[in-house]
Motif scaffolding. Structure first.
Motif, mmCIF file in Angstrom:
data_model
loop_
_atom_site.group_PDB
_atom_site.id
_atom_site.type_symbol
_atom_site.label_atom_id
_atom_site.label_comp_id
_atom_site.label_asym_id
_atom_site.label_seq_id
_atom_site.Cartn_x
_atom_site.Cartn_y
_atom_site.Cartn_z
ATOM 1 N N VAL A 1 40.088 24.817 28.264
ATOM 2 C CA VAL A 1 40.474 25.890 29.295
ATOM 3 C C VAL A 1 41.908 24.383 30.108
ATOM 4 O O VAL A 1 41.348 23.990 30.552
ATOM 5 C CB VAL A 1 39.498 25.783 30.411
ATOM 6 C CG1 VAL A 1 39.712 26.722 31.217
ATOM 7 C CG2 VAL A 1 38.319 26.276 29.503
ATOM 8 N N PRO A 2 42.887 25.491 30.076
ATOM 9 C CA PRO A 2 43.813 25.008 30.986
ATOM 10 C C PRO A 2 44.252 24.851 32.808
ATOM 11 O O PRO A 2 44.913 25.830 33.254
ATOM 12 C CB PRO A 2 45.446 25.333 30.621
ATOM 13 C CG PRO A 2 45.487 26.983 29.958
ATOM 14 C CD PRO A 2 43.398 26.442 29.491
ATOM 15 N N LEU A 3 42.830 23.921 33.221
ATOM 16 C CA LEU A 3 42.861 23.784 34.240
ATOM 17 C C LEU A 3 43.834 23.651 35.492
ATOM 18 O O LEU A 3 43.921 23.827 36.649
ATOM 19 C CB LEU A 3 41.957 22.916 34.873
ATOM 20 C CG LEU A 3 40.403 23.155 34.351
ATOM 21 C CD1 LEU A 3 39.386 22.203 34.347
ATOM 22 C CD2 LEU A 3 39.442 24.686 34.978
ATOM 23 N N LYS A 4 45.028 23.022 34.766
ATOM 24 C CA LYS A 4 45.896 22.743 35.344
ATOM 25 C C LYS A 4 46.224 24.024 36.025
ATOM 26 O O LYS A 4 47.715 23.621 36.967
ATOM 27 C CB LYS A 4 47.113 22.202 34.816
ATOM 28 C CG LYS A 4 46.601 20.387 34.624
ATOM 29 C CD LYS A 4 47.809 19.509 33.894
ATOM 30 C CE LYS A 4 47.325 18.097 33.899
ATOM 31 N NZ LYS A 4 48.169 17.643 33.016
ATOM 32 N N ARG A 5 46.603 25.004 35.092
ATOM 33 C CA ARG A 5 46.958 26.247 35.886
ATOM 34 C C ARG A 5 46.772 27.061 36.645
ATOM 35 O O ARG A 5 46.906 28.002 37.219
ATOM 36 C CB ARG A 5 47.173 27.326 34.194
ATOM 37 C CG ARG A 5 48.803 26.658 33.371
ATOM 38 C CD ARG A 5 48.455 27.817 32.360
ATOM 39 N NE ARG A 5 48.318 29.177 32.055
ATOM 40 C CZ ARG A 5 49.181 30.146 31.609
ATOM 41 N NH1 ARG A 5 48.938 30.249 30.895
ATOM 42 N NH2 ARG A 5 49.602 31.386 32.151
ATOM 43 N N PHE A 6 45.355 26.374 37.162
ATOM 44 C CA PHE A 6 44.653 27.635 37.604
ATOM 45 C C PHE A 6 44.747 25.958 39.392
ATOM 46 O O PHE A 6 43.982 26.926 40.297
ATOM 47 C CB PHE A 6 43.150 27.294 37.941
ATOM 48 C CG PHE A 6 42.636 27.814 36.874
ATOM 49 C CD1 PHE A 6 42.213 29.763 36.654
ATOM 50 C CD2 PHE A 6 42.736 27.730 34.849
ATOM 51 C CE1 PHE A 6 41.534 30.256 36.120
ATOM 52 C CE2 PHE A 6 42.319 28.314 33.916
ATOM 53 C CZ PHE A 6 42.363 29.460 34.238
ATOM 54 N N TRP A 7 45.058 25.410 39.393
ATOM 55 C CA TRP A 7 45.449 24.346 40.210
ATOM 56 C C TRP A 7 46.166 25.075 41.540
ATOM 57 O O TRP A 7 45.207 24.852 42.968
ATOM 58 C CB TRP A 7 46.110 23.166 40.375
ATOM 59 C CG TRP A 7 46.400 22.432 41.844
ATOM 60 C CD1 TRP A 7 47.249 21.857 42.297
ATOM 61 C CD2 TRP A 7 44.979 22.250 41.908
ATOM 62 N NE1 TRP A 7 47.012 20.974 43.188
ATOM 63 C CE2 TRP A 7 45.923 21.010 43.247
ATOM 64 C CE3 TRP A 7 44.251 21.509 41.916
ATOM 65 C CZ2 TRP A 7 45.272 19.790 43.937
ATOM 66 C CZ3 TRP A 7 43.025 20.770 42.313
ATOM 67 C CH2 TRP A 7 43.836 19.838 43.498
ATOM 68 N N SER A 8 47.185 26.376 41.539
ATOM 69 C CA SER A 8 47.325 26.975 42.397
ATOM 70 C C SER A 8 46.025 27.901 43.136
ATOM 71 O O SER A 8 46.011 28.061 44.809
ATOM 72 C CB SER A 8 48.722 27.672 43.210
ATOM 73 O OG SER A 8 48.202 28.968 41.747
ATOM 74 N N ALA A 9 45.273 28.019 42.406
ATOM 75 C CA ALA A 9 44.508 29.113 43.073
ATOM 76 C C ALA A 9 43.448 28.565 43.174
ATOM 77 O O ALA A 9 42.447 28.813 44.373
ATOM 78 C CB ALA A 9 44.014 30.392 42.014
#
Length: 430
Positions: A42-50
């Motif tokens: 799961v690409p958790l880095k893509r969720f960082w801003s949220a």
């Protein structure tokens, strides 16, 4: 495939508790121990801003618990039990991020597993429920039979939703009727009818090619008005059925007792008469709104409950039965108001923000539709009843975590209402 099996066992073990520093279902241990496997890929880095605002709200919630306990004298065991709420919500959030990203339909298997859990709960109850289930009468139905009926009907409503939304409506209505026949709590019956109304609203919106349009403040207000109207209709139906004795003698007598207040035979009378503890919590909050009284200290605030009883007015037999049984009645009985009462205004702020996000998720669900709609509607309705009128239970940690995961998926265009693994939901046939 392994996610489907995992979610089934998570649901099946959700009512078997281990008592460590708090009640911890086996389902939570299973989900959290396998969290690294669920999140693999799961690409958790893509969720960082949220994730930043979500982490901020959870940190504020945890800080409010620490602050209120320090102000009121720290009891470490109670502090840990209270701190488990935001931490466990966060862990469930990450668990469901992995599930929704890889295969959102696996969530349905959780509710299939819940059927097995409800039977285990009835035939092999845990220590904290065994007395209620074996007592017979109302408690036996509320804690034993009702979970079986609800789990079966919700699972069928979800599994057959892809065939027809009206099949889902049918099972929610059947569930409400069966609960009424067995003499289950009125809130359970009302919530099932509410679920049926929301599914019918989804059908109406989709049939009219998204009549509701985009989420906006105006839409939020419209849904609040619709919700109040639905509650009014359910209330009127309940008054008619209960007063005529069609819901059983227990419910008729309960209606009489709860309308014997200063508010009389009204919605406010039913609510305040049935949830005097919530009114007591509000009185306690008014005296100490900033820091609260400390985690799990509601039992020390019984005077506020009796003040609430005095304000509302109640029959002498109710107070006599409490005294005779030696029951220490405390204010609370509400996720929002009890959290505010115990842990202060920052805890209330955190839960208000979480509630706002969950409401937006529900509205988006109604607008876009999804295969998970029946279970998400059921969880939302059950949570928001407890949000106002019932204590924080272990199942609410899962609900908050799931809806926070949905919020994060939506913010990153992985929403199960818009995309599932890159597959656009609007092209899927139901």
């Amino acid at each position: 495939m392994w996610l489907f099996v995992l979610l089934f066992f998570v649901g099946a073990t959700s009512r078997y508790d281990l008592v460590l520093f708090a009640r911890i279902p086996v389902s939570e241990l299973l989900a959290f121990l396998l969290l690294p496997l669920v999140l693999q890929g799961v690409p958790l880095k893509r969720f960082w801003s949220a994730l930043v605002p979500v982490f901020a709200v959870l940190i504020i919630w945890a800080f409010s618990i620490l602050l209120s306990d320090l102000v009121n004298g720290l009891d470490f065991s109670r502090f840990l039990k209270a701190l488990a709420k935001p931490i466990w919500c966060m862990l469930w959030m990450f668990f469901f991020i992995g599930v929704l990203f890889k295969e959102s339909r696996a969530v349905l298997l959780y509710f299939v597993g819940m059927i097995l859990a409800s039977f285990q709960n009835y035939f092999f109850p845990q220590a904290w429920t065994v007395e209620r289930i074996t007592s017979g009468g109302y408690d036996s139905v509320a804690y034993g039979i009702a979970p079986i009926v609800i789990s079966i009907c919700v699972a069928l409503a979800a599994l057959l939703y892809g065939k027809s939304r009206w099949v889902s409506v049918f099972f929610f209505v059947v569930c409400g009727v069966l609960l009424g026949v067995f003499g289950a709590p009125r809130s359970n019956i009302a919530l099932m009818m509410f679920n049926a109304l929301i599914v019918a609203l989804i059908w109406w919106n989709q049939r009219g090619v998204n009549r509701l349009g985009r989420v906006s403040l105006k839409k939020l207000m419209m849904f609040v008005i619709l919700g109040v109207s639905a509650c009014w209709l359910i209330y009127e139906a309940y008054i008619m059925l209960a007063s005529e004795g069609w819901l059983g003698e227990y419910q008729r007598n309960k209606l009489i007792d709860q309308t014997d207040t200063v508010f009389g035979d009204s919605i406010l009378g039913i609510i305040v008469g049935g949830r005097t503890r919530v009114f007591g919590a509000i009185l306690a909050i008014m005296d100490n709104p900033i820091f609260g009284y400390g985690s799990w200290n509601a039992w020390l605030l019984g005077d506020y409950y009796y003040d609430a009883v005095a304000y509302v007015g109640t029959s002498a037999k109710d107070l006599s039965s409490l005294s005779t049984a030696g029951i220490i009645s405390s204010p609370g009985h509400s996720i929002l108001f009890q959290s505010w009462m115990e842990n202060g205004i920052l805890a209330a702020f955190s839960l208000l923000v979480i509630g706002y996000w969950m409401l937006k998720d529900l509205i988006l669900l109604i607008q876009k539709d999804d295969r998970l709609a029946p279970v998400l509607i059921y969880l939302f309705a059950s949570f928001f009843w407890a949000y106002l009128f019932s204590p924080f239970g272990v199942q609410h940690r899962l609900t908050i975590g799931l809806f926070l995961a949905i919020y994060l998926m939506r913010c990153n265009e992985f929403s199960p209402f818009l995309y599932v693994g890159g597959f656009r939901m609007s092209k899927r046939k139901f």
